[in-house]
Design a protein around this motif. Structure first.
Motif, short mmCIF file in Angstrom:
data_model
loop_
_atom_site.label_atom_id
_atom_site.label_comp_id
_atom_site.label_asym_id
_atom_site.label_seq_id
_atom_site.Cartn_x
_atom_site.Cartn_y
_atom_site.Cartn_z
N ALA A 76 38.62 37.00 62.82
CA ALA A 76 38.42 36.12 62.25
C ALA A 76 38.26 36.70 60.96
N LEU A 77 36.74 36.85 60.82
CA LEU A 77 35.98 37.43 59.84
C LEU A 77 36.73 38.35 58.91
N MET A 78 37.37 39.36 59.44
CA MET A 78 38.05 40.35 59.13
C MET A 78 39.45 40.13 58.44
N VAL A 79 39.88 38.91 58.36
CA VAL A 79 41.04 38.60 58.22
C VAL A 79 41.06 37.80 57.07
N SER A 80 40.28 37.00 57.77
CA SER A 80 39.08 36.43 55.32
C SER A 80 37.92 36.98 54.86
N ALA A 81 38.18 37.92 55.01
CA ALA A 81 37.04 38.58 54.57
C ALA A 81 37.63 38.79 52.55
N PRO A 82 37.65 38.61 51.60
CA PRO A 82 38.07 39.08 50.38
C PRO A 82 38.09 40.42 50.49
N LEU A 83 39.21 40.83 49.37
CA LEU A 83 39.64 42.23 49.25
C LEU A 83 38.68 42.96 48.07
N ALA A 84 37.79 41.75 47.24
CA ALA A 84 37.02 41.87 46.44
C ALA A 84 36.02 41.66 46.13
N HIS A 85 34.86 42.88 45.91
CA HIS A 85 33.03 42.00 46.84
C HIS A 85 32.65 41.17 45.56
N ALA A 86 32.09 40.36 46.02
CA ALA A 86 31.94 39.71 44.88
C ALA A 86 30.64 38.96 44.41
N GLU A 87 30.25 38.73 43.61
CA GLU A 87 29.20 38.98 42.73
C GLU A 87 27.55 37.95 43.69
N MET A 88 26.67 38.22 43.40
CA MET A 88 25.33 37.40 43.32
C MET A 88 25.06 36.44 42.26
N LEU A 89 25.37 35.11 43.19
CA LEU A 89 25.08 34.16 41.58
C LEU A 89 23.45 34.68 40.81
N PRO A 90 23.79 34.66 39.65
CA PRO A 90 22.69 34.94 38.46
C PRO A 90 21.61 34.34 38.71
N GLU B 166 25.58 23.17 40.78
CA GLU B 166 26.67 23.08 39.96
C GLU B 166 27.69 24.22 40.96
N ILE B 167 26.51 24.93 39.90
CA ILE B 167 27.53 26.21 39.74
C ILE B 167 27.48 27.48 41.44
N ALA B 168 26.69 26.93 41.97
CA ALA B 168 25.90 27.48 43.15
C ALA B 168 27.42 27.00 44.53
N LEU B 169 27.57 25.96 44.05
CA LEU B 169 28.68 24.87 45.22
C LEU B 169 30.21 26.14 45.22
N ALA B 170 30.41 26.59 43.61
CA ALA B 170 31.40 26.75 43.03
C ALA B 170 31.53 28.11 43.95
N TRP B 171 30.75 29.11 43.69
CA TRP B 171 30.23 30.22 43.17
C TRP B 171 31.25 31.24 43.79
N ASP B 172 30.94 31.35 44.85
CA ASP B 172 32.23 31.57 45.79
C ASP B 172 33.43 31.90 46.29
N LYS B 173 33.85 30.89 45.45
CA LYS B 173 35.43 29.55 45.26
C LYS B 173 35.97 30.76 44.38
N LEU B 174 34.86 31.02 43.13
CA LEU B 174 35.41 31.28 42.08
C LEU B 174 36.11 33.37 42.06
N PRO B 175 37.51 33.44 41.48
CA PRO B 175 37.65 34.79 41.06
C PRO B 175 36.99 35.91 40.47
N VAL B 176 36.41 36.96 41.62
CA VAL B 176 35.23 38.34 41.19
C VAL B 176 34.87 38.37 39.55
#
Length: 105
Positions: A10-24, A59-69
């Protein structure tokens, strides 16, 4: 033990193709000290500024992982000079609006 292969799959299937950035992580104390300056109401301005920065960061942290890389990368670069969560959020809002407009959503 059977749960592990299912979870790993399940984790492999849901893993994004691009590597997400860390919230600054920005130094809100420094930004707010600059904003407050030598004002007679320096303490009040400082507290308000710190509260605003923290609310904006959350507010940014709540949405950060959903933002396009690409949005994460471009907005992190755009705000790195100021180190201001408000500028980061403004960039994100602008990028998301322009992406939504381009895709017709």
């Amino acid at each position: 033990m059977r749960l592990f292969p299912i979870l790993a799959s399940a984790l492999m299937v849901s893993a994004p193709l691009a590597h997400a950035e860390m919230l600054p992580a920005y130094d809100s104390e420094t930004i707010c000290a600059d904003v407050a300056g030598g004002s007679a109401r320096q303490e009040l301005i400082m507290r308000g500024c710190l509260d605003f920065q923290e609310r904006t960061r959350k507010e940014i942290a709540l949405a950060w992982d959903k933002l396009p890389v690409p949005v994460q990368v471009s907005c992190t670069k755009a705000a790195e000079g100021s180190g201001d969560y408000w500028r980061l959020k403004s960039c994100i809002d602008k990028e998301v609006r322009s992406t939504s407009a381009a895709t017709g959503h």
